[in-house]
Structures are given as C-alpha cells and as structure tokens.
Design a protein around this motif. Structure first.
Motif, PDB file in Angstrom:
ATOM      1  N   GLU A 198       0.959  -1.259  -0.220  1.00 27.84           N
ATOM      2  CA  GLU A 198      -0.112  -0.137  -0.227  1.00 27.84           C
ATOM      3  C   GLU A 198       0.888   1.741   0.094  1.00 27.84           C
ATOM      4  OE1 GLU A 198      -4.176  -1.882   2.569  1.00 27.84           O
ATOM      5  OE2 GLU A 198      -2.419  -1.088   3.565  1.00 27.84           O
ATOM      6  N   LYS A 199       2.212   0.997   0.846  1.00 26.29           N
ATOM      7  CA  LYS A 199       2.493   2.940   0.981  1.00 26.29           C
ATOM      8  C   LYS A 199       3.434   2.380  -0.371  1.00 26.29           C
ATOM      9  CE  LYS A 199       6.095   4.285   4.123  1.00 26.29           C
ATOM     10  NZ  LYS A 199       7.030   4.204   4.729  1.00 26.29           N
ATOM     11  N   ILE A 200       3.692   1.185  -1.320  1.00 22.74           N
ATOM     12  CA  ILE A 200       4.392   2.054  -2.927  1.00 22.74           C
ATOM     13  C   ILE A 200       3.742   2.348  -3.958  1.00 22.74           C
ATOM     14  CG2 ILE A 200       5.528   0.849  -4.447  1.00 22.74           C
ATOM     15  CD1 ILE A 200       6.502  -1.571  -2.623  1.00 22.74           C
ATOM     16  N   VAL A 201       1.936   2.187  -3.675  1.00 28.02           N
ATOM     17  CA  VAL A 201       1.144   2.472  -4.329  1.00 28.02           C
ATOM     18  C   VAL A 201       0.903   3.806  -4.175  1.00 28.02           C
ATOM     19  CG1 VAL A 201      -1.653   2.145  -4.824  1.00 28.02           C
ATOM     20  CG2 VAL A 201      -0.330   0.595  -4.346  1.00 28.02           C
ATOM     21  N   GLU A 202       1.082   4.524  -2.545  1.00 30.05           N
ATOM     22  CA  GLU A 202       1.210   5.595  -2.509  1.00 30.05           C
ATOM     23  C   GLU A 202       2.452   6.616  -2.670  1.00 30.05           C
ATOM     24  OE1 GLU A 202       0.910   8.318   1.978  1.00 30.05           O
ATOM     25  OE2 GLU A 202       0.885   6.168   1.817  1.00 30.05           O
ATOM     26  N   THR A 203       3.100   6.591  -2.570  1.00 31.88           N
ATOM     27  CA  THR A 203       4.178   7.338  -2.431  1.00 31.88           C
ATOM     28  C   THR A 203       5.339   6.650  -4.871  1.00 31.88           C
ATOM     29  OG1 THR A 203       5.833   5.283  -1.658  1.00 31.88           O
ATOM     30  CG2 THR A 203       4.455   7.088  -0.259  1.00 31.88           C
ATOM     31  N   GLY A 204       5.415   5.592  -4.665  1.00 27.73           N
ATOM     32  CA  GLY A 204       5.936   5.063  -5.605  1.00 27.73           C
ATOM     33  C   GLY A 204       7.903   4.863  -5.606  1.00 27.73           C
ATOM     34  N   ILE A 205       7.469   4.796  -4.330  1.00 27.69           N
ATOM     35  CA  ILE A 205       9.229   4.154  -4.277  1.00 27.69           C
ATOM     36  C   ILE A 205       9.069   3.481  -2.945  1.00 27.69           C
ATOM     37  CG2 ILE A 205      10.638   5.324  -2.454  1.00 27.69           C
ATOM     38  CD1 ILE A 205       9.396   8.315  -2.626  1.00 27.69           C
ATOM     39  N   VAL A 206       9.789   2.260  -3.461  1.00 30.96           N
ATOM     40  CA  VAL A 206      10.415   1.309  -3.077  1.00 30.96           C
ATOM     41  C   VAL A 206      11.243   1.167  -1.935  1.00 30.96           C
ATOM     42  CG1 VAL A 206      10.897  -1.078  -3.741  1.00 30.96           C
ATOM     43  CG2 VAL A 206      10.267  -0.422  -4.954  1.00 30.96           C
ATOM     44  N   SER A 244       4.983   0.019 -13.773  1.00 32.66           N
ATOM     45  CA  SER A 244       5.817   0.799 -12.182  1.00 32.66           C
ATOM     46  C   SER A 244       5.252  -0.092 -11.529  1.00 32.66           C
ATOM     47  CB  SER A 244       5.336   1.897 -12.507  1.00 32.66           C
ATOM     48  OG  SER A 244       3.771   2.148 -11.992  1.00 32.66           O
ATOM     49  N   PRO A 245       6.356  -0.048 -10.014  1.00 36.01           N
ATOM     50  CA  PRO A 245       6.350  -0.433  -9.241  1.00 36.01           C
ATOM     51  C   PRO A 245       4.581  -0.191  -8.513  1.00 36.01           C
ATOM     52  CG  PRO A 245       8.450   0.812  -9.201  1.00 36.01           C
ATOM     53  CD  PRO A 245       7.585   1.056  -9.901  1.00 36.01           C
ATOM     54  N   ALA A 246       4.189   0.937  -8.947  1.00 42.41           N
ATOM     55  CA  ALA A 246       2.529   0.998  -8.106  1.00 42.41           C
ATOM     56  C   ALA A 246       1.770   0.327  -8.326  1.00 42.41           C
ATOM     57  CB  ALA A 246       2.680   2.449  -7.864  1.00 42.41           C
ATOM     58  N   THR A 247       2.137   0.445 -10.098  1.00 46.12           N
ATOM     59  CA  THR A 247       1.189  -0.677 -10.796  1.00 46.12           C
ATOM     60  C   THR A 247       0.970  -2.461 -10.075  1.00 46.12           C
ATOM     61  OG1 THR A 247       1.679   1.053 -12.260  1.00 46.12           O
ATOM     62  CG2 THR A 247       0.086  -1.453 -13.195  1.00 46.12           C
TER      63      THR A 247
END
Length: 303
Positions: free
Chosen positions: A72-80, A140-143
C-alpha cells in the motif's frame, strides 16, 4: 555490469481465498526441497529476511497485514524502500540461485499438474499482467503493487509460498542501484542504430520462439546455445535482446533469466579458480573483483 531481476517473478504474487492453494502448496514444498539439496534452509532464510525488514522498519510485523501495508505504501508513494544494511541481505539471498530454483519448480509443477496451475489465481494474475505488459509496454512498482493488493488479503500472505515470494522478491529488488520493476525496453525505430555492436542478437517473437543468427529455436534450445556462446567468448559479453511488442512477458523473463544465470555461472567458475570458493560465499571485496572480470553489456529494444 548490468544487473536485472525479471518482473516475471513478481507477476505471480497472488492467491485467492476462494480457491484452495493446491499449486502454491506444492510449489513451496518443491522450493524447500530444492534449497535443502544445497544444505540451505529456506525457512531460516525467510525468518532472517523478515526480522531484518522489521528491524529496519520496512515491515511493521510478521503478519499478513504488514505485508499488505508494505505494498500500500508503494502504491501511495511510488517509492520502493531500500535496506540500510544490504550486506546482510546479500549473504542471505543469491538472486541467480533463487530465480533458477523458482523457475524450475514452477515449470516442473505446471507440467506435472496443469489443472491446479490453471485453476490458481497465480495463473490468473500472470495473464492479467502479461496483457497489461503487452498493451502498455511497462509496469511500474505502484502498478504491480496495486494489482497484488487488489487480489490478496491479509490471510493470503500467511500462506508460506506467498510469504516467501514477498520476502525474496522484495529482497533481490531493493538494492539501491537496481530497479524494482523491469520495464519493457524502449522502442527503437528501425532507422535508429543500436548503441553497441552486439556479440549476439536475440530476437523474441510473438509466437514464443527465439531467433539467433537466423535460426529459430525454443527457449530451452536458446539456453544451450547461449551457454555455448558464453563459454567460447571472453568478456566483455555483449547481447542485444530484441522483443516483439506482442512477446509475452513470461517468455521475455525466461530469456533474461537464462542470460542472468549464465553470467552468474561464469562468475562462479572464476570465483572457484581465483579464491577456491563459490561466488555466494565471497566477501564484498572478492565479489567486486570477480564482477570486474566479467563485464556484460545488455541492449534491449522492441519492434
């Protein structure tokens, strides 16, 4: 040196509570057995990884909910998130070994029990993301994280297979100088020359075949051909992988895994010759020395 971690191994992180995880149960047992042949405890590796992620604040706990929160945090921020102490992770996870074991177990079980594979959400999510990959060209990571948490819930990540996949794939894609998700190579127009002269050009068709030097072959045949190419050529090794836009990501990932594994095997051979031990047991300085001996250049494009 080019490092790459195929998206293929991240595409299948799903299991539905409405389906019995027959395929996943068998797959985890097969992975445990394969690790044990090398006198390695998969469960021990996972416990160590999980503890390290908790210690560094990457995970909030050992439960399935903490893993959902990670995505969820990756979806929110786009950062891994990255490990601060990556040296610990490098001692725990050898990407080439993990990827090879996982791929071999998956392929063997798909052949032995196609019904349980075809009825699993593992297979369903694979098809969904392959279709998106073909249409969009990148993920992408978020996707990917969004797809995962759309299918999985807290309890799903308590299944040992999906716990293993979350921890291991996260670990091998967290290094700060590597990408979490591989993109489909940027499209290069026919008029645009390749940046480097390729030692081998590998063309991937939409029909799941590989073409090398004008010869069409299966992915399995390419494995033998490419390893022969590596054994006959001194570094630097140059390879151009040219994928058709309709190439399935599963095939693209298998080809890239063959290339990555061949590189790892070549370095392992040098490690034994130079230091008298395997690549995975080298310290940081010794490994850097071996990597300098094996520079590879990978060019990727699509048509």
């Amino acid at each position: 040196m080019v490092k790459f971690f195929p998206l293929f191994f991240l595409l299948f992180l799903a299991v539905s509570c409405s389906k019995k995880a027959v395929f996943e149960d068998k797959l985890y047992a097969a992975m445990q057995e394969r690790y044990s042949t090398g006198k390695i405890s998969l469960d021990q590796i996972l416990d160590s990884l999980e503890n390290q992620m908790i210690e560094e604040g990457i995970l909030s706990g050992k439960d399935g909910r903490s893993k959902i929160s990670y995505y969820e945090k990756i979806v929110e921020t786009g950062i891994v998130p990255s490990f601060e102490n990556f040296a610990i992770v490098e001692r725990l996870v050898v990407p080439a070994m993990y990827l090879e074991i996982t791929m071999n177990c998956i392929d063997s079980l798909k052949l032995a029990d196609p019904d349980s594979f075809n009825s699993s959400t593992y297979s369903e999510l694979s098809d969904r993301l392959n279709n998106r990959f073909s249409a969009a060209g990148d993920i992408s990571p978020a996707t990917v994280s969004k797809e995962i948490i759309d299918v999985l819930n807290d309890a799903d990540f308590d299944h040992p297979f999906y716990r293993a996949y979350m921890l291991l794939t996260s670990a091998i894609t967290m290094e700060k100088d590597t990408a979490y998700i591989r993109e489909l190579p940027k499209r290069i127009s026919p008029e645009e020359p390749a940046e480097l002269e390729c030692g081998m050009t590998v063309s991937l068709s939409a029909e799941g075949l590989v073409v090398v030097g004008g010869k069409t072959m299966s992915v399995d045949d390419f494995n033998s051909v490419f390893n022969g190419f590596v054994s006959k050529n001194q570094p630097p090794i140059r390879v151009c992988v040219d994928a058709n836009r309709q190439t399935k990501y599963e095939m693209f990932a298998k080809v890239m895994d063959i290339i990555y594994t061949a590189h790892s095997k070549a370095m392992d051979k040098s490690a034994h010759q130079r230091f008298g031990k395997s690549l995975e047991t080298l310290n940081k300085e010794e490994r850097a020395d071996i990597e300098r001996m094996h520079p590879w250049e990978i060019i990727e494009k699509t048509h």
